[in-house]
Design a protein around this motif. Structure first.
Motif, PDB file in Angstrom:
ATOM      1  N   CYS A   3      10.064   6.404  -2.946  1.00 29.07           N
ATOM      2  CA  CYS A   3       9.475   5.766  -4.109  1.00 29.07           C
ATOM      3  C   CYS A   3       8.386   4.788  -3.664  1.00 29.07           C
ATOM      4  O   CYS A   3       8.582   4.003  -2.733  1.00 29.07           O
ATOM      5  N   CYS A   5       7.512   2.080  -4.875  1.00 27.12           N
ATOM      6  CA  CYS A   5       7.818   0.670  -5.130  1.00 27.12           C
ATOM      7  C   CYS A   5       8.533  -0.024  -3.966  1.00 27.12           C
ATOM      8  O   CYS A   5       8.890  -1.189  -4.074  1.00 27.12           O
ATOM      9  N   CYS A  15      11.924   5.123  -9.652  1.00 26.70           N
ATOM     10  CA  CYS A  15      10.939   4.943 -10.715  1.00 26.70           C
ATOM     11  C   CYS A  15      10.697   6.177 -11.578  1.00 26.70           C
ATOM     12  O   CYS A  15      10.259   6.048 -12.721  1.00 26.70           O
ATOM     13  N   ARG A  33       8.473  -2.768 -10.845  1.00 27.42           N
ATOM     14  CA  ARG A  33       8.454  -1.729  -9.815  1.00 27.42           C
ATOM     15  C   ARG A  33       7.950  -0.400 -10.383  1.00 27.42           C
ATOM     16  O   ARG A  33       7.131   0.280  -9.770  1.00 27.42           O
ATOM     17  N   SER A  34       8.415  -0.052 -11.572  1.00 26.08           N
ATOM     18  CA  SER A  34       7.993   1.222 -12.166  1.00 26.08           C
ATOM     19  C   SER A  34       6.523   1.197 -12.539  1.00 26.08           C
ATOM     20  O   SER A  34       5.838   2.219 -12.455  1.00 26.08           O
ATOM     21  N   SER A  37       4.576   1.757  -9.294  1.00 25.92           N
ATOM     22  CA  SER A  37       4.613   3.190  -8.972  1.00 25.92           C
ATOM     23  C   SER A  37       3.692   3.981  -9.892  1.00 25.92           C
ATOM     24  O   SER A  37       3.046   4.943  -9.463  1.00 25.92           O
TER      25      SER A  37
END
Length: 131
Positions: A3, A5, A15, A33-34, A37
């Motif tokens: 990922c 993130c 994510c 975080r998402s 990403s």
């Protein structure tokens, strides 16, 4: 793939869940975080969807964000501090640094982001850039 993130999880265990279903995001940090990403993957629809309606970019700004997100090489995300933003909270802040390369030069976004629940879902409101 890992990922973007920096959670040390695979994208599909991290994510991607948020990108597929924003209802799965339980904390302000998870939304942060998402969103990082989403910048890495140039998933502008998710960035719009996860932006509070009171501060959501207009169509022109959306196109500019997409062009910029695709023009830079994202390096890493560092979460420095989180205040509130749990499942029980309605507001929270996340301090972070996002590193990228643009035109051969290292750049960093250093921000204290504000998050607020809207219709029970975490949304990005705005951020204060730091130096």
């Amino acid at each position: 793939m890992q990922c973007p993130c920096n959670s040390l999880k695979n994208y599909n265990d991290c994510c991607e869940k948020a990108h597929s279903d924003i209802n799965s995001v339980k904390t302000a940090e998870a939304l942060m975080r998402s969103r990082y990403s989403a910048f890495v993957l140039a998933n502008i629809d998710y960035l719009q969807k996860s932006h509070h309606t009171t501060t959501r970019p207009n169509k022109r700004e959306k196109r500019e964000i997409e062009a910029w997100a695709k023009a830079v090489d994202w390096i890493k995300l560092e979460i420095l501090n989180t205040i509130n933003g749990t499942q029980e909270d309605t507001t929270g802040t996340v301090e972070f640094k996002a590193f990228y390369m643009e035109n051969g030069q290292m750049g960093v976004i250093y921000e204290n982001s504000n998050f607020k629940k809207e219709n029970g879902l975490w949304m990005y409101v705005d951020g204060v850039h730091k130096r």
